[in-house]
Design an enzyme around this catalytic site. Structure first.
Site, PDB file in Angstrom:
ATOM      1  CB  CYS A  81      31.700 -62.411  83.711  1.00  0.00           C
ATOM      2  SG  CYS A  81      31.422 -61.017  84.803  1.00  0.00           S
ATOM      3  CG  HIS A 106      34.584 -58.365  80.574  1.00  0.00           C
ATOM      4  ND1 HIS A 106      33.913 -59.496  80.143  1.00  0.00           N
ATOM      5  CD2 HIS A 106      34.333 -58.265  81.912  1.00  0.00           C
ATOM      6  CE1 HIS A 106      33.282 -60.026  81.175  1.00  0.00           C
ATOM      7  NE2 HIS A 106      33.518 -59.314  82.263  1.00  0.00           N
ATOM      8  CD  GLU A 107      36.865 -56.432  84.252  1.00  0.00           C
ATOM      9  OE1 GLU A 107      35.985 -56.095  85.066  1.00  0.00           O
ATOM     10  OE2 GLU A 107      37.081 -57.617  83.954  1.00  0.00           O
ATOM     11  CG  HIS A 122      31.663 -55.529  84.895  1.00  0.00           C
ATOM     12  ND1 HIS A 122      30.564 -56.238  85.290  1.00  0.00           N
ATOM     13  CD2 HIS A 122      32.594 -56.448  84.524  1.00  0.00           C
ATOM     14  CE1 HIS A 122      30.818 -57.535  85.165  1.00  0.00           C
ATOM     15  NE2 HIS A 122      32.043 -57.697  84.699  1.00  0.00           N
TER      16      HIS A 122
HETATM   17 CO    CO Z   1      32.965 -59.495  84.258  1.00  0.00          CO
END
Ligand code: CO
Length: 183
Positions: free
Chosen positions: A92, A134-135, A138
């Site tokens: 990341c 993953h995004e 966030h």
């Molecule tokens: Co990331």
């Protein structure tokens, strides 16, 4: 307009917040997405979410191939119809030096708006599906640190300690991560 934007690192509290839905698909949003793509490219990343540049809105950009012209921008994304699971290593841009094995869905559908507010729906597997997940994390304030098991936490403890020291040096008035002000 967003020239001064930089990628922020853990434990910056902006990375830990749940981001708000985008309401206006205007020139501002377009400029922010363009700047995020530029920062992602410079950092040699494959994905970047708005909270990583300090904007807590539901927007992320990606380019799984790093080829020009293959950039994707997603606004207010939702992930549906997951299928299967697979483990893979992830890094990341907000956690430099950290690599964690994370179990993600193998196949998933993303529903979102494009940069002009037009609805889109895509179904992908493997690497692209992993970047989406993953995004998307966030946007809910979830980081790789939350996806680490006890062993990974131990392995990465030094790197995390160093990041915390660096953050505190750059933000001398900030409180230690996880502690809230009583005032
Ligand atoms: Co990331």
């Amino acid at each position: 307009m967003f020239e001064d934007l930089r990628i922020i690192c853990w434990p910056d509290p902006r990375l830990l917040r749940k981001s708000e839905a985008v309401e206006s698909f205007d020139e501002n949003l377009r400029a922010l997405a363009a700047r995020m793509l530029e920062l992602m490219r410079q950092a040699k990343g494959v994905g970047l979410a708005a909270p990583q540049v300090g904007h807590n809105i539901r927007l992320f950009v990606m380019n799984s191939t790093a080829e020009p012209g293959k950039e994707r921008i997603y606004v207010n994304p939702v992930l549906v119809d997951p299928d299967g699971e697979e483990e893979g290593e992830e890094g990341c841009l907000s956690l430099p030096g950290i690599n964690v094995k994370v179990v993600r869905n193998k196949l998933i559908t993303l529903e979102a708006k494009d940069i002009s507010g037009k609805p889109l729906q895509q179904r992908e597997s493997g690497y692209v599906a992993r970047i989406w997940q993953h995004e998307f994390d966030h946007l809910n304030g979830t980081l790789l640190t939350d996806r680490m098991g006890p062993a990974a936490k131990l392995t990465n403890r030094k790197t995390l300690d160093d990041l915390r020291v660096r953050y505190q040096a750059e933000h001398p008035k900030a409180l230690p991560a996880g502690k809230k002000s009583r005032r």
